[in-house]
Scaffold this motif. Structure first.
Motif, PDB file in Angstrom:
ATOM      1  N   PHE A  25      -4.215  46.602 -41.663  1.00 20.22           N
ATOM      2  CA  PHE A  25      -5.658  46.383 -41.489  1.00 20.22           C
ATOM      3  C   PHE A  25      -5.881  45.790 -40.103  1.00 20.22           C
ATOM      4  O   PHE A  25      -4.935  45.407 -39.405  1.00 20.22           O
ATOM      5  CB  PHE A  25      -6.224  45.451 -42.567  1.00 20.22           C
ATOM      6  N   SER A  26      -7.133  45.726 -39.708  1.00 23.06           N
ATOM      7  CA  SER A  26      -7.472  45.125 -38.419  1.00 23.06           C
ATOM      8  C   SER A  26      -8.757  44.318 -38.555  1.00 23.06           C
ATOM      9  O   SER A  26      -9.561  44.560 -39.458  1.00 23.06           O
ATOM     10  CB  SER A  26      -7.636  46.199 -37.335  1.00 23.06           C
ATOM     11  N   GLY A  31     -15.030  38.900 -35.990  1.00 21.92           N
ATOM     12  CA  GLY A  31     -15.208  39.458 -37.325  1.00 21.92           C
ATOM     13  C   GLY A  31     -14.831  38.473 -38.414  1.00 21.92           C
ATOM     14  O   GLY A  31     -14.315  37.387 -38.154  1.00 21.92           O
ATOM     15  N   SER A  32     -15.087  38.861 -39.665  1.00 21.00           N
ATOM     16  CA  SER A  32     -14.780  37.986 -40.801  1.00 21.00           C
ATOM     17  C   SER A  32     -14.254  38.822 -41.959  1.00 21.00           C
ATOM     18  O   SER A  32     -14.708  39.939 -42.198  1.00 21.00           O
ATOM     19  CB  SER A  32     -16.018  37.200 -41.237  1.00 21.00           C
ATOM     20  N   LEU A  33     -13.280  38.257 -42.672  1.00 18.61           N
ATOM     21  CA  LEU A  33     -12.617  38.964 -43.764  1.00 18.61           C
ATOM     22  C   LEU A  33     -12.460  38.048 -44.962  1.00 18.61           C
ATOM     23  O   LEU A  33     -11.937  36.933 -44.846  1.00 18.61           O
ATOM     24  CB  LEU A  33     -11.232  39.448 -43.311  1.00 18.61           C
ATOM     25  N   ALA A  34     -12.928  38.496 -46.136  1.00 16.60           N
ATOM     26  CA  ALA A  34     -12.666  37.818 -47.397  1.00 16.60           C
ATOM     27  C   ALA A  34     -11.353  38.359 -47.949  1.00 16.60           C
ATOM     28  O   ALA A  34     -11.222  39.563 -48.169  1.00 16.60           O
ATOM     29  CB  ALA A  34     -13.803  38.077 -48.384  1.00 16.60           C
ATOM     30  N   SER A 182     -18.164  33.446 -32.626  1.00 13.00           N
ATOM     31  CA  SER A 182     -17.331  33.097 -31.477  1.00 13.00           C
ATOM     32  C   SER A 182     -15.849  33.163 -31.803  1.00 13.00           C
ATOM     33  O   SER A 182     -15.001  33.193 -30.904  1.00 13.00           O
ATOM     34  CB  SER A 182     -17.686  31.692 -30.972  1.00 13.00           C
ATOM     35  N   MET A 183     -15.516  33.166 -33.089  1.00 12.78           N
ATOM     36  CA  MET A 183     -14.128  33.338 -33.506  1.00 12.78           C
ATOM     37  C   MET A 183     -14.093  34.145 -34.796  1.00 12.78           C
ATOM     38  O   MET A 183     -15.059  34.163 -35.556  1.00 12.78           O
ATOM     39  CB  MET A 183     -13.442  31.977 -33.709  1.00 12.78           C
ATOM     40  N   ALA A 184     -12.989  34.827 -35.016  1.00 17.39           N
ATOM     41  CA  ALA A 184     -12.810  35.580 -36.246  1.00 17.39           C
ATOM     42  C   ALA A 184     -12.372  34.621 -37.355  1.00 17.39           C
ATOM     43  O   ALA A 184     -11.765  33.582 -37.093  1.00 17.39           O
ATOM     44  CB  ALA A 184     -11.770  36.675 -36.054  1.00 17.39           C
ATOM     45  N   THR A 199     -19.154  37.252 -45.485  1.00 17.30           N
ATOM     46  CA  THR A 199     -18.136  37.936 -44.685  1.00 17.30           C
ATOM     47  C   THR A 199     -18.511  39.400 -44.490  1.00 17.30           C
ATOM     48  O   THR A 199     -19.251  39.981 -45.276  1.00 17.30           O
ATOM     49  CB  THR A 199     -16.755  37.858 -45.367  1.00 17.30           C
ATOM     50  N   GLN A 200     -17.986  39.980 -43.426  1.00 19.67           N
ATOM     51  CA  GLN A 200     -18.291  41.376 -43.118  1.00 19.67           C
ATOM     52  C   GLN A 200     -17.449  42.338 -43.948  1.00 19.67           C
ATOM     53  O   GLN A 200     -17.947  43.344 -44.449  1.00 19.67           O
ATOM     54  CB  GLN A 200     -18.047  41.638 -41.621  1.00 19.67           C
ATOM     55  N   ASN A 201     -16.147  42.021 -44.068  1.00 18.94           N
ATOM     56  CA  ASN A 201     -15.220  42.907 -44.760  1.00 18.94           C
ATOM     57  C   ASN A 201     -14.400  42.142 -45.787  1.00 18.94           C
ATOM     58  O   ASN A 201     -14.359  40.901 -45.780  1.00 18.94           O
ATOM     59  CB  ASN A 201     -14.280  43.584 -43.756  1.00 18.94           C
TER      60      ASN A 201
END
Length: 246
Positions: A25-26, A31-34, A182-184, A199-201
């Motif tokens: 994954f990337s 970005g943000s990830l749950a 400003s940070m992932a 979260t986005q993804n």
């Protein structure tokens, strides 16, 4: 947006045991990830693998364009990977302010900014780490990670064991960080409906393998699949978190 983190075909675990299988994954810069899954499915192992604390058997990890696959943990932190482990490790023999300043690196996150986000830490600035409540220790652990001015922040169940009001307060702060961009952020949390809206993804793990990687909004809308993967607990709202000491 440019990818900040790239994980390609990663197999990893501890000793001879393989916990993660074929992870790819990337995450974009900002970005943000749950990161979701039942207990024991590999969520914490994935975070510790990103930090270089497991045995990586196969695959590649790149961060900010640099191959970090074989890089030791301290060098990954220097590149901008910040980690708040589930244990809320703080330096118990140091004051709150010493905990924050001892790791500080130049950047947007200063002592005053951390105090602005966590006013309670300003009030407790002279208290030793072992004199804090669970909620205060969690705030300090996150604040200390922010003082490193990371490009990406890894949060392993930051709301666990907190009283509902404290959990809501912390969730609001994390949401603000995500919105700022400003940070992932990679965020592990047992109750999916607490973190999917911010979260986005999302990435769902089942026995060390990915069963979903895609938009958080789409997963949140598919209650049947969500509860099938995570169980009835996935529908618990932030306001219904288990009561514990703050």
């Amino acid at each position: 947006m440019t990818d900040l983190l790239q994980v390609e075909g990663v197999w990893a675990g501890y000793g001879d045991a393989i916990v993660l299988e074929d992870q790819s994954f990337s995450i974009a810069a900002g970005g943000s990830l749950a990161l979701l899954g039942r207990n024991g499915m590999g969520k914490t192992t994935l975070l510790t693998t990103l930090m270089g604390a497991t045995r990586l058997r196969r695959g590649r990890i790149a961060f900010n364009g640099v191959d970090i696959t074989r890089m030791p943990s301290h060098q990954r932190a220097h590149l901008g990977l910040g980690w708040v482990p589930q244990q809320r490790d703080v330096f118990e023999s140091l004051t709150v302010e010493e905990n924050l300043t001892v790791v500080a690196r130049p950047g947007a996150w200063t002592l005053e900014r951390v105090y602005g986000v966590f006013p309670r830490l300003r009030e407790r600035r002279g208290n030793m780490g072992n004199q804090l409540s669970g909620g205060e220790r969690q705030m300090l652990a996150i604040g200390r990670a922010l003082m490193l001015n990371p490009r990406m922040l890894l949060l392993d169940e930051p709301l666990e064991g907190l009283a509902p009001l404290i959990a809501q307060e912390l969730l609001h702060i994390i949401h603000g960080m995500v919105l700022e961009g400003s940070m992932a952020v990679i965020l592990v949390e047992q109750h999916a409906r607490q973190i999917l809206p911010i979260t986005q993804n999302a990435l769902v793990l089942e026995r060390g393998r990915s069963v979903y990687f895609g938009g958080s909004e789409a997963l949140l809308a598919d209650g049947a699949r969500l509860d099938g993967w995570l169980g009835a607990g996935s529908s618990t709202g932030a306001g219904k978190a288990e009561v514990a000491h703050a």
